[in-house]
Motif scaffolding. Structure first.
Motif, PDB file in Angstrom:
ATOM      1  N   ASP A  95      77.356  61.399  40.933  1.00 43.11           N
ATOM      2  CA  ASP A  95      76.315  62.226  40.335  1.00 43.11           C
ATOM      3  C   ASP A  95      76.796  62.977  39.094  1.00 43.11           C
ATOM      4  OD1 ASP A  95      74.798  61.376  42.437  1.00 43.11           O
ATOM      5  OD2 ASP A  95      74.765  63.294  43.499  1.00 43.11           O
ATOM      6  N   GLY A  96      75.845  63.242  38.225  1.00 45.85           N
ATOM      7  CA  GLY A  96      76.132  64.030  37.028  1.00 45.85           C
ATOM      8  C   GLY A  96      74.957  63.983  36.066  1.00 45.85           C
ATOM      9  N   LEU A  97      74.764  65.060  35.331  1.00 45.25           N
ATOM     10  CA  LEU A  97      73.703  65.079  34.330  1.00 45.25           C
ATOM     11  C   LEU A  97      74.018  64.088  33.214  1.00 45.25           C
ATOM     12  CD1 LEU A  97      73.190  68.946  33.996  1.00 45.25           C
ATOM     13  CD2 LEU A  97      71.692  67.334  35.202  1.00 45.25           C
ATOM     14  N   MET A  98      72.998  63.493  32.665  1.00 45.96           N
ATOM     15  CA  MET A  98      73.212  62.575  31.540  1.00 45.96           C
ATOM     16  C   MET A  98      73.912  63.293  30.396  1.00 45.96           C
ATOM     17  SD  MET A  98      72.281  59.357  31.662  1.00 45.96           S
ATOM     18  CE  MET A  98      71.699  58.856  30.053  1.00 45.96           C
ATOM     19  N   VAL A  99      73.423  64.468  30.067  1.00 47.36           N
ATOM     20  CA  VAL A  99      74.045  65.288  29.024  1.00 47.36           C
ATOM     21  C   VAL A  99      74.048  66.735  29.503  1.00 47.36           C
ATOM     22  CG1 VAL A  99      73.962  66.086  26.644  1.00 47.36           C
ATOM     23  CG2 VAL A  99      73.203  63.758  27.202  1.00 47.36           C
ATOM     24  N   LYS A 100      75.228  67.331  29.553  1.00 51.15           N
ATOM     25  CA  LYS A 100      75.348  68.731  29.941  1.00 51.15           C
ATOM     26  C   LYS A 100      75.757  69.533  28.710  1.00 51.15           C
ATOM     27  CE  LYS A 100      77.641  71.836  33.205  1.00 51.15           C
ATOM     28  NZ  LYS A 100      78.633  71.937  34.318  1.00 51.15           N
ATOM     29  N   ALA A 101      74.934  70.524  28.373  1.00 52.88           N
ATOM     30  CA  ALA A 101      75.189  71.308  27.162  1.00 52.88           C
ATOM     31  C   ALA A 101      75.076  72.800  27.445  1.00 52.88           C
ATOM     32  CB  ALA A 101      74.212  70.906  26.058  1.00 52.88           C
TER      33      ALA A 101
END
Length: 253
Positions: A95-101
């Motif tokens: 799991d993981g966000l596509m883009v983490k900002a």
């Protein structure tokens, strides 16, 4: 389909949902081929089943490797006879966000490696195992049943781009195969579990798990046996094909 004496293969059969399915189908008299990459838990699962009088055998296999899948299914046919049932259960998460900002600056993105590994196991693995099982069923001429394990995440779930895409693909394969294989007497159904108490959910942060549980209308996580019962229903209901059975306590993502 009559489960008693049927040769049924279960991928990811060494633990969790796969092992729960093995116990239930074994109690109904199935001759089980458990497939997994890790030999030690696989042997332990087979020993546990045999202690209960279940006819079970272990087969090493990497679902994402075409040659490994072909060799394992050939071994099943040689040792037990052609498969009459298959549960495509093996799966992983990354799991993981596509883009983490943060404050307009990108800190992290979902890696290609994490994307590819989930697609390889959760989707390509279903394709490879389903193809081998169907080939054996068609050549044996006695029909059969394939059950694919999808997920409610197939509708899309934050932080699971790879997993959601794979499980949506599994659902689509289920419908496609049901239409293609009906002429051979092969039924294909799917089960879409919600949040079930397994090693996968046990690894989640307690506060996240509590939040998820509160969101389930029945107010609790499902048990592996709940999914096993759903799988057995598809095997035993001869008019069930081309559909995804949701077992999620009323949760909709």
């Amino acid at each position: 389909m009559q489960i008693d004496k049927a040769v049924i293969a279960i991928t990811g059969g060494a633990r969790g949902l796969g092992l729960a399915m093995a116990h239930l189908l074994g109690e109904k008299g199935a001759r089980l081929a458990l497939l997994d990459r890790d030999r030690e838990p696989l042997d332990q699962a087979v020993d546990t089943l045999r202690d209960k009088g279940v006819d079970a055998r272990a087969f090493d296999m990497d679902v994402a490797d075409e040659m490994s899948v072909r060799e394992a299914f050939a071994a099943i046919a040689r040792d037990l006879g052609p498969v009459q049932g298959l549960v495509n259960n093996a799966g992983i998460t990354r799991d993981g966000l596509m883009v983490k900002a943060r404050e307009g600056k990108v800190e992290k993105t979902l890696s290609l490696a994490d994307w590819q590994q989930v697609i390889d196991v959760n989707l390509t693995g279903v394709f490879l195992c389903g193809r081998e099982a169907a080939s054996q069923m068609i050549e044996a001429g006695n029909g059969g049943v394939i059950v694919n394990i999808s997920s409610i995440s197939r509708a899309g779930n934050m932080g699971q781009s790879n997993y959601a895409a794979a499980k949506a693909g599994v659902a689509a394969l289920t419908v496609t195969w049901a239409k293609e294989y009906a002429r051979y007497g092969i039924r294909v159904g799917g089960v879409a579990p919600g949040f079930i108490e397994t090693e996968m959910t046990a690894s989640m942060r307690p506060e996240m798990l509590e939040k998820i549980t509160r969101g389930v209308p029945l107010g609790q996580l499902g048990q592996p046996d709940d999914i096993a019962f759903s799988v057995a229903f598809i095997f035993e209901n001869d008019y069930y094909t081309g559909r995804i059975l949701e077992c999620d306590g009323g949760l909709r993502i």
